[in-house]
Design an enzyme around this catalytic site. Structure first.
Site, PDB file in Angstrom:
ATOM      1  N   LYS A  71       0.863  -1.175   0.000  1.00  0.00           N
ATOM      2  CA  LYS A  71       0.000   0.000   0.000  1.00  0.00           C
ATOM      3  C   LYS A  71       0.903   1.229   0.000  1.00  0.00           C
ATOM      4  CE  LYS A  71      -1.274   2.751   2.997  1.00  0.00           C
ATOM      5  NZ  LYS A  71      -1.278   4.058   2.232  1.00  0.00           N
TER       6      LYS A  71
ATOM      7  N   GLU B 158      11.657  15.114  14.820  1.00  0.00           N
ATOM      8  CA  GLU B 158      12.058  15.027  13.410  1.00  0.00           C
ATOM      9  C   GLU B 158      11.430  16.181  12.631  1.00  0.00           C
ATOM     10  OE1 GLU B 158      10.715  11.484  11.242  1.00  0.00           O
ATOM     11  OE2 GLU B 158      12.713  11.378  10.372  1.00  0.00           O
TER      12      GLU B 158
ATOM     13  N   GLU C 143      11.306   0.703   9.270  1.00  0.00           N
ATOM     14  CA  GLU C 143      12.255   1.782   8.976  1.00  0.00           C
ATOM     15  C   GLU C 143      11.545   3.074   9.353  1.00  0.00           C
ATOM     16  OE1 GLU C 143      15.365  -0.564   7.772  1.00  0.00           O
ATOM     17  OE2 GLU C 143      15.261   1.571   8.157  1.00  0.00           O
TER      18      GLU C 143
ATOM     19  N   CYS D 228      14.578  10.370   6.026  1.00  0.00           N
ATOM     20  CA  CYS D 228      14.726   9.961   7.423  1.00  0.00           C
ATOM     21  C   CYS D 228      16.171  10.044   7.890  1.00  0.00           C
ATOM     22  CB  CYS D 228      14.190   8.561   7.625  1.00  0.00           C
ATOM     23  SG  CYS D 228      15.017   7.353   6.598  1.00  0.00           S
TER      24      CYS D 228
HETATM   25  N1  LIG Z   1      11.329   7.142   7.929  1.00  0.00           N
HETATM   26  C1  LIG Z   1      10.912   7.775   6.867  1.00  0.00           C
HETATM   27  O1  LIG Z   1      11.543   7.722   5.797  1.00  0.00           O
HETATM   28  C2  LIG Z   1       9.677   8.581   6.943  1.00  0.00           C
HETATM   29  C3  LIG Z   1       9.381   9.288   8.086  1.00  0.00           C
HETATM   30  N2  LIG Z   1       8.247  10.041   8.146  1.00  0.00           N
HETATM   31  C4  LIG Z   1       7.984  10.839   9.354  1.00  0.00           C
HETATM   32  O2  LIG Z   1       6.578  10.858   9.607  1.00  0.00           O
HETATM   33  C5  LIG Z   1       6.121  12.201   9.629  1.00  0.00           C
HETATM   34  C6  LIG Z   1       4.709  12.282   9.137  1.00  0.00           C
HETATM   35  O3  LIG Z   1       4.680  11.880   7.755  1.00  0.00           O
HETATM   36  P1  LIG Z   1       3.498  10.994   7.281  1.00  0.00           P
HETATM   37  O4  LIG Z   1       3.439  10.934   5.812  1.00  0.00           O
HETATM   38  O5  LIG Z   1       2.271  11.403   8.025  1.00  0.00           O
HETATM   39  O6  LIG Z   1       3.990   9.558   7.775  1.00  0.00           O
HETATM   40  P2  LIG Z   1       3.080   8.305   8.032  1.00  0.00           P
HETATM   41  O7  LIG Z   1       3.920   7.367   8.776  1.00  0.00           O
HETATM   42  O8  LIG Z   1       1.779   8.701   8.572  1.00  0.00           O
HETATM   43  O9  LIG Z   1       2.801   7.741   6.521  1.00  0.00           O
HETATM   44  C7  LIG Z   1       3.648   6.802   5.941  1.00  0.00           C
HETATM   45  C8  LIG Z   1       2.774   5.658   5.441  1.00  0.00           C
HETATM   46  O10 LIG Z   1       2.052   5.122   6.540  1.00  0.00           O
HETATM   47  C9  LIG Z   1       0.670   5.022   6.235  1.00  0.00           C
HETATM   48  N3  LIG Z   1      -0.087   5.170   7.469  1.00  0.00           N
HETATM   49  C10 LIG Z   1      -0.475   6.312   8.087  1.00  0.00           C
HETATM   50  N4  LIG Z   1      -1.146   6.035   9.222  1.00  0.00           N
HETATM   51  C11 LIG Z   1      -1.184   4.664   9.322  1.00  0.00           C
HETATM   52  C12 LIG Z   1      -1.742   3.736  10.253  1.00  0.00           C
HETATM   53  N5  LIG Z   1      -2.388   4.154  11.347  1.00  0.00           N
HETATM   54  N6  LIG Z   1      -1.599   2.405  10.015  1.00  0.00           N
HETATM   55  C13 LIG Z   1      -0.933   1.973   8.919  1.00  0.00           C
HETATM   56  N7  LIG Z   1      -0.374   2.795   7.997  1.00  0.00           N
HETATM   57  C14 LIG Z   1      -0.516   4.123   8.196  1.00  0.00           C
HETATM   58  C15 LIG Z   1       0.432   6.112   5.232  1.00  0.00           C
HETATM   59  O11 LIG Z   1      -0.708   5.817   4.458  1.00  0.00           O
HETATM   60  C16 LIG Z   1       1.713   6.047   4.417  1.00  0.00           C
HETATM   61  O12 LIG Z   1       1.595   5.020   3.441  1.00  0.00           O
HETATM   62  C17 LIG Z   1       7.097  12.936   8.745  1.00  0.00           C
HETATM   63  O13 LIG Z   1       7.104  14.305   9.013  1.00  0.00           O
HETATM   64  C18 LIG Z   1       8.405  12.278   9.149  1.00  0.00           C
HETATM   65  O14 LIG Z   1       8.819  12.825  10.369  1.00  0.00           O
HETATM   66  C19 LIG Z   1       7.345  10.068   7.127  1.00  0.00           C
HETATM   67  C20 LIG Z   1       7.618   9.363   5.958  1.00  0.00           C
HETATM   68  C21 LIG Z   1       8.833   8.620   5.757  1.00  0.00           C
HETATM   69  O1  LIG Z   2      13.379   6.773   4.163  1.00  0.00           O
HETATM   70  C1  LIG Z   2      14.218   7.550   3.731  1.00  0.00           C
HETATM   71  O2  LIG Z   2      14.278   8.744   3.958  1.00  0.00           O
HETATM   72  C2  LIG Z   2      15.225   6.918   2.814  1.00  0.00           C
HETATM   73  O3  LIG Z   2      15.476   5.615   3.282  1.00  0.00           O
HETATM   74  C3  LIG Z   2      16.500   7.682   2.791  1.00  0.00           C
HETATM   75  S1  LIG Z   2      17.563   7.044   1.589  1.00  0.00           S
HETATM   76  O4  LIG Z   2      17.558   5.555   1.659  1.00  0.00           O
HETATM   77  O5  LIG Z   2      17.043   7.478   0.285  1.00  0.00           O
HETATM   78  O6  LIG Z   2      18.869   7.603   1.907  1.00  0.00           O
END
Ligand SMILES: NC(=O)C1=CN([C@@H]2O[C@H](COP(=O)(O)OP(=O)(O)OC[C@H]3O[C@@H](n4cnc5c(N)ncnc54)[C@H](O)[C@@H]3O)[C@@H](O)[C@H]2O)C=CC1
Ligand SMILES: O=C(O)[C@H](O)CS(=O)(=O)O
Length: 465
Positions: free
Chosen positions: A157, A366, A232, A266
């Site tokens: 998804k 973050e 992750e 991230c």
């Molecule tokens: N580690 C990473 O690469 C990422 C970190 N983030 C962090 O999260 C913050 C918020 O971004 P969002 O897009 O809101 O992240 P999010 O974690 O809410 O969304 C990422 C994915 O999770 C899904 N999702 C959302 N709520 C869910 C739930 N309750 N159960 C299952 N899946 C769910 C979304 O549909 C999307 O596919 C960002 O500002 C950042 O700090 C967001 C995206 C990537």
């Molecule tokens: O989730 C992310 O922000 C990515 O894993 C970072 S990277 O792999 O493109 O460096």
């Protein structure tokens, strides 16, 4: 379940496409099909799985320009970054196409002549993935490639903000000959689809990239059927600039880390800890370069900083900057916005803050935006304590040319990924992942296929009876 998902261009607010959200029944059907196709796919020989993965990679590369344009339009990232992400995405497929052929077992010397012990690997089963908007191609292939290579089947998804890239990638997988029920895409809102995935008896593993709070929910909800989980999650990367650092290199690499994808990765630098003796020179050189960064629509030639993904992200960034300023931070550049809530676009200009302290939100939460706070330290131990003080442990960076300083920092920083004079550590051949609340498991490298495998052993008795 929502009927449709409106996919908009974050640089203009324009509607790109309305995507049908799958119904609960359709998602259950996809999971059942993924489960039923597992037996046949897991028995497909590794060399055939490898061959199909390589054909998928080839197909993606043949459609690189189209995919990159879709990615820029729905995510906002500059086109050159989208083109780079397509290559990054196929690098994971290429890596695991080879790893498929190296899933070795072993024999164990038995303690009697009449026994033989054989250890083997087998795929865990149907994998359900939830991926984020910041890397809609690479975050999907970083999961799908090892899963399929291991013999698992896969349902993903994508994020509501960026489903189109993932949908195209899955279409290309089918064109390459990977069976339709082996890799599938379903669309919907996270909380709704997440529950279906975690409660399904067909799903043996959940793999997720996204926010730590959502990751915690998925871990909790996976407990009911003891699913494997790979997480992750969020990060808050420190950059430590030691007194002997090459300042020009530190500036160059900090910018490379901080401003990639408008700071929405991230592993982006989230705070810079500079030795007090060089902070003025570092801040001056950094600010001079940051001011040169071109902000604009990712499709426009020369754009280096695109919009942030949505209003939620924008509000978080602005809130952190305003909080820092209210607590004494000095703005060296940026702190400008070009936003239109009615039209749905949100540009945040690259911003450098100085005189930052631990009481500010930006030093604990973050940011996920093009904001760089600078603070100072006197002793390395103080820098390490500050760096390790958040719940995150994903990426950390340091700049020094002294090997004793480097080894000390490497051994005392609690992070899964460390860049030493390097702001761009990501690679498909290395194990990406975090400690503490940044996640569980690794993606990439030889380690990245392990989460998709079970280990079993066979004990054969009665051989010389
Ligand atoms: N580690 C990473 O690469 C990422 C970190 N983030 C962090 O999260 C913050 C918020 O971004 P969002 O897009 O809101 O992240 P999010 O974690 O809410 O969304 C990422 C994915 O999770 C899904 N999702 C959302 N709520 C869910 C739930 N309750 N159960 C299952 N899946 C769910 C979304 O549909 C999307 O596919 C960002 O500002 C950042 O700090 C967001 C995206 C990537
Ligand atoms: O989730 C992310 O922000 C990515 O894993 C970072 S990277 O792999 O493109 O460096």
């Amino acid at each position: 379940m929502a009927a449709t998902i409106k996919v908009t261009n974050p640089a203009t607010g324009e509607l790109i496409q309305e995507v049908k959200a799958d119904t609960e029944e359709e998602i259950h059907l996809a999971l059942r099909r993924g489960h039923e196709s597992f037996r046949k796919w897991s028995k497909t020989n590794a060399h055939e799985r490898s061959r199909l993965l390589k054909l998928w990679s080839k197909k993606i590369q043949e459609h690189k320009d189209d995919l990159a344009k879709i990615m820029t339009m729905e995510s906002g990232k500059p086109l050159h970054e989208s083109l780079g992400e397509v290559d990054y995405a196929t690098s994971y497929i290429d890596w695991y196409a080879e790893e498929a052929k190296r899933l070795y077992g072993r024999t164990i010397p038995a303690n009697t002549e009449s026994k033989r012990i054989i250890v083997s690997r087998q795929p865990v089963g149907l994998v359900a993935a939830i991926t984020p908007w910041n890397f809609p191609a690479a975050m999907m292939t970083r999961k799908a490639a090892p899963a399929l290579a291991a013999g698992c089947t896969f349902v993903v998804k994508p994020a509501e903000d960026t489903p189109l890239t993932t949908m195209k990638l899955i279409e290309l997988a089918h064109e390459a000959g990977i069976p339709a029920d082996v890799i599938q895409c379903v669309n919907g809102y996270g909380s709704e689809v997440g529950k279906i995935f975690t409660e399904s008896k067909y799903v043996r593993k959940i793999t997720f990239t996204g926010s730590t709070p959502v990751g915690k929910l998925l871990i909790r909800d996976s407990a009911s059927t003891v699913k494997h989980v790979s997480m992750e999650l969020g990060g808050h990367a420190p950059v430590i600039v030691a007194h002997d650092a090459d300042i020009d290199l530190a500036v160059e690499q900090t910018i490379a880390s901080k401003f990639r994808n408008a700071g929405q990765t991230c592993i982006c630098a989230n705070r810079v800890l500079v030795h007090e003796s060089i902070v003025e020179e570092f801040a001056e050189k950094l600010t001079k370069e940051v001011k040169k960064l071109k902000v604009g629509n990712g499709l426009e030639k020369g754009t280096q900083i695109g919009p942030v993904i949505n209003e939620k992200g924008f509000n978080k960034i602005v809130s952190q900057v305003n909080d820092a300023i209210s607590k004494g931070a000095e703005v060296l550049c940026g702190n400008k916005y070009n936003a239109n809530r009615e039209k749905g676009y949100f540009f945040v200009y690259p911003t450098v803050l100085k005189n930052v302290n631990e009481n500010m939100k930006i030093m604990q939460e973050e940011t996920f935006g093009p904001i760089l706070p600078i603070t100072t330290f006197q002793e390395l131990e103080e820098a390490v304590n500050i760096a390790n003080s958040t719940p995150y442990g994903l990426a950390a960076y340091f700049f020094t040319n002294d090997y004793r300083t480097g080894i000390y920092l490497h051994e005392h920083l609690d992070f899964g990924i460390i860049g030493w004079n390097d702001g761009s550590p990501s690679a498909a051949h290395a194990p990406f992942g975090g400690m503490k609340e940044s996640g569980i498991g690794r993606e990439g490298g030889v380690e990245g296929i392990e989460p998709y495998l079970e280990t079993k052993y066979l004990s054969i008795g009665g051989i010389y009876k």
